[in-house]
Design a protein around this motif. Sequence first.
Motif, mmCIF file in Angstrom:
data_model
loop_
_atom_site.group_PDB
_atom_site.id
_atom_site.type_symbol
_atom_site.label_atom_id
_atom_site.label_comp_id
_atom_site.label_asym_id
_atom_site.label_seq_id
_atom_site.Cartn_x
_atom_site.Cartn_y
_atom_site.Cartn_z
ATOM 1 N N VAL A 4 32.832 32.056 35.447
ATOM 2 C CA VAL A 4 32.228 32.337 36.756
ATOM 3 C C VAL A 4 31.509 33.676 36.745
ATOM 4 O O VAL A 4 30.479 33.863 37.408
ATOM 5 N N GLY A 5 32.010 34.641 35.954
ATOM 6 C CA GLY A 5 31.394 35.963 35.926
ATOM 7 C C GLY A 5 30.086 36.035 35.185
ATOM 8 O O GLY A 5 29.419 37.087 35.204
ATOM 9 N N VAL A 6 29.682 34.951 34.552
ATOM 10 C CA VAL A 6 28.384 34.946 33.885
ATOM 11 C C VAL A 6 27.256 35.110 34.919
ATOM 12 O O VAL A 6 26.155 35.559 34.592
ATOM 13 N N GLY A 7 27.568 34.793 36.177
ATOM 14 C CA GLY A 7 26.597 35.066 37.237
ATOM 15 C C GLY A 7 26.212 36.532 37.302
ATOM 16 O O GLY A 7 25.098 36.883 37.682
ATOM 17 N N LEU A 8 27.153 37.382 36.916
ATOM 18 C CA LEU A 8 26.876 38.813 36.863
ATOM 19 C C LEU A 8 25.710 39.119 35.930
ATOM 20 O O LEU A 8 24.925 40.040 36.177
ATOM 21 N N ILE A 9 25.583 38.353 34.865
ATOM 22 C CA ILE A 9 24.546 38.601 33.866
ATOM 23 C C ILE A 9 23.199 38.026 34.300
ATOM 24 O O ILE A 9 22.147 38.656 34.105
ATOM 25 N N TYR A 10 23.228 36.841 34.924
ATOM 26 C CA TYR A 10 21.973 36.117 35.159
ATOM 27 C C TYR A 10 21.520 36.081 36.622
ATOM 28 O O TYR A 10 20.365 35.764 36.900
ATOM 29 N N ASP A 11 22.418 36.356 37.550
ATOM 30 C CA ASP A 11 22.096 36.213 38.971
ATOM 31 C C ASP A 11 21.959 37.594 39.605
ATOM 32 O O ASP A 11 22.896 38.396 39.584
ATOM 33 N N ASP A 12 20.809 37.885 40.181
ATOM 34 C CA ASP A 12 20.587 39.198 40.780
ATOM 35 C C ASP A 12 21.166 39.318 42.188
ATOM 36 O O ASP A 12 21.160 40.410 42.772
ATOM 37 N N ASN A 13 21.635 38.198 42.742
ATOM 38 C CA ASN A 13 22.200 38.226 44.097
ATOM 39 C C ASN A 13 23.679 38.585 43.998
ATOM 40 O O ASN A 13 24.550 37.732 43.932
ATOM 41 N N ALA A 14 23.982 39.881 43.988
ATOM 42 C CA ALA A 14 25.352 40.346 43.805
ATOM 43 C C ALA A 14 26.270 39.875 44.919
ATOM 44 O O ALA A 14 27.416 39.490 44.681
ATOM 45 N N THR A 15 25.776 39.867 46.149
ATOM 46 C CA THR A 15 26.613 39.500 47.293
ATOM 47 C C THR A 15 27.121 38.069 47.152
ATOM 48 O O THR A 15 28.296 37.777 47.369
ATOM 49 N N GLU A 16 26.224 37.161 46.752
ATOM 50 C CA GLU A 16 26.604 35.753 46.621
ATOM 51 C C GLU A 16 27.632 35.554 45.523
ATOM 52 O O GLU A 16 28.610 34.812 45.684
ATOM 53 N N VAL A 17 27.440 36.202 44.378
ATOM 54 C CA VAL A 17 28.389 36.074 43.277
ATOM 55 C C VAL A 17 29.764 36.592 43.685
ATOM 56 O O VAL A 17 30.794 35.953 43.446
ATOM 57 N N ILE A 18 29.798 37.748 44.329
ATOM 58 C CA ILE A 18 31.075 38.344 44.703
ATOM 59 C C ILE A 18 31.781 37.522 45.778
ATOM 60 O O ILE A 18 33.008 37.372 45.759
ATOM 61 N N GLU A 19 31.032 36.941 46.712
ATOM 62 C CA GLU A 19 31.654 36.082 47.727
ATOM 63 C C GLU A 19 32.357 34.892 47.083
ATOM 64 O O GLU A 19 33.441 34.480 47.503
#
Length: 845
Positions: free
Chosen positions: A149-164
């Motif tokens: 799930v944390g791979v979003g940290l690498i590829y997704d610039d929307n930090a708020t969405e990943v953290i939610e």
Amino acid sequence: MDEVFKALEKQQVDYYLLDGQMSILEDYLDAYPEKKFELTKWVQTGRLFIGPWYTQTDELIVTGESIIRNLSLGMNLAKKLGGSQKIGYLPDSFGQGADMPKIYNGMDIHDAVFWRGLSADKTKSREFNWKSEDDSEVTVANIKDGYFVGVGLIYDDNATEVIETVVDGATIDDIVLPVGGDQRYVDYDLKERISFYNQQLMDKDTYLFESNYPKLFEDIEQYKNTLDNVSGEFISGSVSKIHRSIYSSRYDQKYLNDKVERRMIYQLEPLMAMADRVGIPYKKSLLDKIWKLIVRNQAHDSAGGCNSDKTNQIILERLREADQLSYSAVDYLTRKISESEKNKQSNDLTFFNTLPFPIQKDIEFKVSLKEKNFELFYENSKIPVDIWNVTKKYHGQIKRDESQYLDDDYYYVYDCSAQITIPALQWITLNIKPITDKTIEIVPAKDCDQIQDSHYQIKFHDGQLALLNLQTGKTIDNFLSIVDDGDEGDTYDYSPAYDNQVLDLNFSDSQVSCECGNLRQQLKIKGIWDLPKNLSERSLNQKTVQINYELQLVLDDSGLVKTHLLIDNQAEDHRMRVVIKSNTQLNNYSYSDTQFGYIKRPVVDPHLHDWQEIGWNEEPTAIFPMIHYANLHADGGSTTVYSKGIKEYQIDGQQFDRIALTLFRSVGFLGRPDLIRRPGVASGNQFTYIPTPDSQLKEQLHFKFAIGFDEKFNPVQAMETFQTYATSNPYYQVQTLNQFTNTLKYFVMHELDDQIESHPFFEIMTDNLIFSSLTESEDKSGWLVRIYNPNKFICDGNNVLILNKPCITSLTDFTGKIVKNLGEQRKVSMESFKPGEIKTIKINK
């Protein structure tokens, strides 16, 4: 690996977790031994985390002893490389077994990480205390959205969405964001991405930093008393696919794994201990070699069989090697002991009991003699023997022209059975007396339709089998039948065909015969079933494939109906089940054994009809895993089915009175999309079909299971019955006629320097505890005997074992580390056993 070392050296990452399993490191260092120093450096400095597993185990269909061996191998290997992280790290196993907290605590592990299987019905929290009935407990971090799930940290610039996404369900402030994935490279830009996210999250009261699981659990500890307490198994598809029918994929592998597990735990390890006591040194390194082969095949996907054909071929080869090594070791020891016995005579026949309780059972064996008849004696008492077949064999040098063979170079091989009684962990020697003036009588095959012992009568009529219970006088009509249906699933899951046709396969138009010996009676049914060749034929109600089958039922006064089914499968995309009608009706729950106990499950999942509405990933059909047995019981009766390698059951019938064992599934793809039971993307690989023609299992398949009908269910009796039924008794005949009785007979062997005799070792004396294993301690100073209480109530710990002589005894953890001295005892006593509790007792040599 080189890139991981590079990233650690350049401080591109602070920490790296290497998947929790040591087998990959063993392979890496085997190929690159020069890398050991660098690897050890990073482990010792606390930046590279390894272990504790040898491979990330399946938790539902492999034995508890296999899981303990897996951890022991992994932790011992990690210790040589700087030390193991003590985290029960299983992020991708297809479900979590109820006994895992016991196993973890026994290995001094008190924290665990997993992803799959947790239902919101148990807890909505990501962090909780997972408890077993014996008060074992681990603190769990449940990564509900996966280890990737944390791979979003690498590829997704929307930090708020990943953290939610990550925060959802968390109950504490310290939350894990795992940046992982299958075969994923190290992320060189991790620090930059963390900095980028932290800039976006400055006003969100959230801060990201690099860490590791040991540190995480240190921080979680402060919340421990506020966490939910949860118990039981986690096999729900609510938050991820759980593949609750994977237990029947690649039956051929599961059968062989089960066979080798049983031989190692109940045969070879105890036999090595028995042999050590008479001068044949215990060979732990050989056992470790075999166990490594076994547990390499018990990673969750390997045990499941959801692999490419090439991978499954490698798994089978490893299992075959483990089978050969373990079989050869048993053969070596039984021969070495038998040929070194005091007062040994030609044709002596030695039988071994490798279980720590006496046995009396009908044992099959072979005898090789020049004479046409013989009698069998034990201490001058004649033993009745049933002769089922006699084969004339030649033992001279082979020649092209067989007319040149001399009559004197022929001998006879007798296929026999007899009721043999053997004390706990001992062997007995029977004497064969050849007879020259009378030809032996073979049990004849007769055209009849029924067999009987003191427990049951089985009668064949109009293609069906009826069982009369002679103890209760009740008859169960059609008590055993075969059902076949289409399977449009994949190697992960059974799913009924979109155009399905369910076939009730009876035994009509078959050849039926009976063989009735003095102690054993057997009914044989041979026939042919007409089946659809594939899904296309099934949809058109066509049947162009003929499948030969042979069913053998045996009654031998054991209280069991012993069954051997042989099928030559030539059809594709289908599932075949054997359905056993129980002696109870309207059952609400089923029961099956777990690693160190048993579990109760509803026969209908409460979310069977609303699973899609509430967003579950697959239909929660009440298909369940079993290790050794499945049971139905209620007021008035109990039915238990014991299996050698069958790992899946479901309660069937309108009255929920039938136990359906999945014999096998034939499927042709690793993953398929849009299954009836599992809609959506394909498992395994979402972007291409991966054909697995080998997984159609178009081959000859053997199925061995037994059925017992009792008044009440007793988990101790059930496991002891299984151990007696499923543990073969090694034997050896001292003779020179037949050089091929086992894998090593052809080769010469020295006797031991000193003649030996069988002597008592120890015996389990309680009716409430179950034997689990017997091994040598790591320091070779004693024997580790593991026993457990499978009951849901406290059991007395007095006089648990009786030893052959007084010895220093102690309680240890699973590794052999002493936790309490018990003093010198002959009748070994200790504190009582909690429900489900496991104890390891050390007996000093």
